[in-house]
Design an enzyme around this catalytic site. Structure first.
Site, PDB file in Angstrom:
ATOM      1  N   HIS A 132       0.733  -1.181  -0.192  1.00 11.73           N
ATOM      2  CA  HIS A 132      -0.186   0.205   0.112  1.00 11.73           C
ATOM      3  C   HIS A 132       0.816   1.218  -0.173  1.00 11.73           C
ATOM      4  O   HIS A 132       1.029   1.936   1.172  1.00 11.73           O
ATOM      5  CB  HIS A 132      -0.740  -0.161   1.060  1.00 11.73           C
ATOM      6  CG  HIS A 132      -2.007  -0.846   1.116  1.00 11.73           C
ATOM      7  ND1 HIS A 132      -2.807  -1.555   1.948  1.00 11.73           N
ATOM      8  CD2 HIS A 132      -2.733  -1.660  -0.142  1.00 11.73           C
ATOM      9  CE1 HIS A 132      -3.760  -2.336   1.549  1.00 11.73           C
ATOM     10  NE2 HIS A 132      -3.865  -2.130   0.203  1.00 11.73           N
ATOM     11  N   HIS A 184      -0.272  -8.835   0.969  1.00 17.14           N
ATOM     12  CA  HIS A 184      -1.389  -8.894   2.115  1.00 17.14           C
ATOM     13  C   HIS A 184      -1.924 -10.425   2.246  1.00 17.14           C
ATOM     14  O   HIS A 184      -2.666 -10.777   3.281  1.00 17.14           O
ATOM     15  CB  HIS A 184      -2.390  -8.083   1.690  1.00 17.14           C
ATOM     16  CG  HIS A 184      -1.841  -6.607   1.566  1.00 17.14           C
ATOM     17  ND1 HIS A 184      -1.628  -5.945   0.378  1.00 17.14           N
ATOM     18  CD2 HIS A 184      -1.432  -5.612   2.339  1.00 17.14           C
ATOM     19  CE1 HIS A 184      -1.180  -4.950   0.285  1.00 17.14           C
ATOM     20  NE2 HIS A 184      -0.930  -4.663   1.684  1.00 17.14           N
ATOM     21  N   HIS A 201     -10.095  -5.110   4.866  1.00 16.46           N
ATOM     22  CA  HIS A 201      -8.840  -4.980   4.536  1.00 16.46           C
ATOM     23  C   HIS A 201      -8.229  -6.197   3.806  1.00 16.46           C
ATOM     24  O   HIS A 201      -8.622  -7.123   4.059  1.00 16.46           O
ATOM     25  CB  HIS A 201      -7.940  -4.662   5.989  1.00 16.46           C
ATOM     26  CG  HIS A 201      -6.606  -4.320   5.784  1.00 16.46           C
ATOM     27  ND1 HIS A 201      -5.574  -5.453   5.274  1.00 16.46           N
ATOM     28  CD2 HIS A 201      -5.865  -3.361   5.460  1.00 16.46           C
ATOM     29  CE1 HIS A 201      -4.401  -4.904   5.060  1.00 16.46           C
ATOM     30  NE2 HIS A 201      -4.464  -3.572   5.276  1.00 16.46           N
ATOM     31  N   GLU A 247      -5.512  -7.976   3.804  1.00 20.18           N
ATOM     32  CA  GLU A 247      -4.971  -9.046   4.637  1.00 20.18           C
ATOM     33  C   GLU A 247      -6.129  -9.759   5.247  1.00 20.18           C
ATOM     34  O   GLU A 247      -6.175 -10.987   5.485  1.00 20.18           O
ATOM     35  CB  GLU A 247      -4.052  -8.485   5.726  1.00 20.18           C
ATOM     36  CG  GLU A 247      -3.486  -9.600   6.761  1.00 20.18           C
ATOM     37  CD  GLU A 247      -2.621  -9.188   7.576  1.00 20.18           C
ATOM     38  OE1 GLU A 247      -2.344 -10.075   8.584  1.00 20.18           O
ATOM     39  OE2 GLU A 247      -1.917  -7.939   7.536  1.00 20.18           O
ATOM     40  N   THR A 286      -1.793  -8.702  11.014  1.00 23.11           N
ATOM     41  CA  THR A 286      -0.487  -8.652  11.348  1.00 23.11           C
ATOM     42  C   THR A 286      -0.090  -6.986  11.896  1.00 23.11           C
ATOM     43  O   THR A 286       0.852  -6.613  12.310  1.00 23.11           O
ATOM     44  CB  THR A 286       0.624  -8.985  10.483  1.00 23.11           C
ATOM     45  OG1 THR A 286       0.536  -8.358   9.301  1.00 23.11           O
ATOM     46  CG2 THR A 286       0.392 -10.561  10.400  1.00 23.11           C
ATOM     47  N   CYS A 297       2.917  -8.396  13.434  1.00 24.86           N
ATOM     48  CA  CYS A 297       4.522  -8.630  13.041  1.00 24.86           C
ATOM     49  C   CYS A 297       5.297  -7.729  13.744  1.00 24.86           C
ATOM     50  O   CYS A 297       5.199  -6.798  14.442  1.00 24.86           O
ATOM     51  CB  CYS A 297       4.512  -8.361  11.495  1.00 24.86           C
ATOM     52  SG  CYS A 297       4.781  -6.903  11.121  1.00 24.86           S
ATOM     53  N   SER A 339      -3.096   2.243   4.152  1.00 26.54           N
ATOM     54  CA  SER A 339      -2.319   1.352   5.064  1.00 26.54           C
ATOM     55  C   SER A 339      -2.463   1.038   6.280  1.00 26.54           C
ATOM     56  O   SER A 339      -2.397   2.211   6.981  1.00 26.54           O
ATOM     57  CB  SER A 339      -0.633   1.804   4.761  1.00 26.54           C
ATOM     58  OG  SER A 339       0.371   1.230   5.708  1.00 26.54           O
ATOM     59  N   ASN A 364      -1.120  -0.307   8.872  1.00 26.92           N
ATOM     60  CA  ASN A 364       0.063  -0.172   9.715  1.00 26.92           C
ATOM     61  C   ASN A 364       0.488   1.343   9.930  1.00 26.92           C
ATOM     62  O   ASN A 364       0.897   1.953  11.107  1.00 26.92           O
ATOM     63  CB  ASN A 364       1.416  -0.920   9.379  1.00 26.92           C
ATOM     64  CG  ASN A 364       2.056  -0.461   8.373  1.00 26.92           C
ATOM     65  OD1 ASN A 364       3.094   0.230   8.665  1.00 26.92           O
ATOM     66  ND2 ASN A 364       1.854  -1.020   7.175  1.00 26.92           N
ATOM     67  N   SER A 395       5.615   0.349   4.514  1.00 26.29           N
ATOM     68  CA  SER A 395       5.343   0.265   2.888  1.00 26.29           C
ATOM     69  C   SER A 395       5.975   1.458   2.267  1.00 26.29           C
ATOM     70  O   SER A 395       5.799   1.832   1.216  1.00 26.29           O
ATOM     71  CB  SER A 395       3.916  -0.133   2.337  1.00 26.29           C
ATOM     72  OG  SER A 395       2.868   0.465   2.809  1.00 26.29           O
TER      73      SER A 395
END
Length: 318
Positions: A46, A79, A129, A131, A170, A200, A228, A230, A273
């Protein structure tokens, strides 16, 4: 005119994680091996800058597999994808490479193991999302119950409260996830958790660096994309850790200079990312306007590397 002084706290770690680096390398190596175009299902990671760069090199990004022709290689994004996607690729006899981050694949394997043991899954994640869709798509419909908040825990209706396990996306906020896990364990004391935390290492490390510098910052900028997960979590973590102004920017051109008027200290970090070139761009923009003194806030050193799939390391067969 004399520039006002600014202490710029630069987070470390920041930016690319090992899974993102691997995914980008997979696309580049696929183009090198098979030539352009190479199709990529969903954005490989992303970040618009990364996607545009790969598009210039010969990648074609599509949302669904039916948009890609049978006779060109296709890559699945970092993802992860539902099981139905590689199944369709095999049925069409397509050449495909799975760029799913190995840490996301670990969650997929975990979900399958619990399913084989007769447990229904609860997934902590964000609806819609990629993922989350990919992980939920590893199991048959109804086998994964999604919760996004503590309040959601009270609403789910598992078929057997004694036969449950949970997994997580994650890229979540570590602190928010702790509260949701506590609510799950309170309502379902027998629920089984991951052998090792699903969030993660890179997500955790970037959040810890933000927590370390936020109390010293008048403002904080997170370089990353609005889609994104994260990156958005880093903005939230900065606010909760005591920074009164915590914002997401994709590029230096997105900086709201009026909102930053009068600041003396600034924190800068980036989602997993976001490439370093965009972080440098933001730092340079502040150097143009301020007398900048950079302080590195390093809370971890990352040495993780993931290998690309064997198919890309083997020569093209005649």
């Amino acid at each position: 005119m004399t520039k006002p002084p600014l202490t710029l706290y630069l987070a470390a770690p920041r930016g690319f994680c090992a899974g993102v680096e691997r995914a980008i390398k997979i696309v580049e190596m696929a183009i090198e091996k098979w030539g352009a175009p190479v199709y990529v299902r969903h954005e490989i990671v992303h970040n618009r800058y990364v996607v545009d760069d790969l598009r210039d090199k010969g990648a074609v990004f599509v949302e669904e597999l039916d948009e890609a022709p049978d006779d060109r290689p296709v890559i699945f994004s970092a993802h992860g994808v539902p099981k139905s996607v590689p199944a369709e690729a095999r049925a069409r006899e397509m050449v495909y490479v799975d760029a799913t981050c190995p840490l996301v694949s670990k969650v997929h394997i975990e979900a399958e193991r619990h399913h084989q043991n007769g447990l229904q899954m609860v997934m902590i994640g964000h609806a819609g999302h990629p993922e989350t869709l990919g992980t939920m798509g590893q199991l048959p419909d109804g086998e994964v119950l999604l919760v996004e908040t503590v309040a959601d825990v009270a609403e789910i209706a598992p078929r057997d409260p004694e036969r449950l396990a949970f997994i997580t996306q994650t890229t979540l906020s570590v602190d928010d996830t702790v509260d949701i896990v506590a609510a799950l364990k309170e309502r379902f004391p027998a629920i089984v958790g991951p052998h090792k935390e699903d969030i993660c290492y890179a997500t955790t490390n970037r959040q810890e660096a933000v927590k370390a510098m936020a109390p010293n910052c008048d403002a904080m900028l997170v370089v990353g994309a609005p889609n994104s997960s994260n990156s958005k979590r880093l903005v939230e973590v900065g606010s909760k850790a005591g920074c009164r102004y915590s914002q997401l920017v994709q590029r230096a051109t997105d900086i709201d200079w009026r909102a930053l008027d009068g600041i003396e200290s600034l924190g800068v970090t980036a989602g997993a990312s976001a490439p370093e070139v965009l972080i440098d761009e933001v730092v340079d923009a502040f150097r143009d306007r301020y007398d900048v003194r950079v302080e590195l806030v390093e809370t971890a050193v990352e040495t993780v590397e993931f290998k690309v799939p064997r198919a890309l390391r083997e020569p093209v067969r005649a």
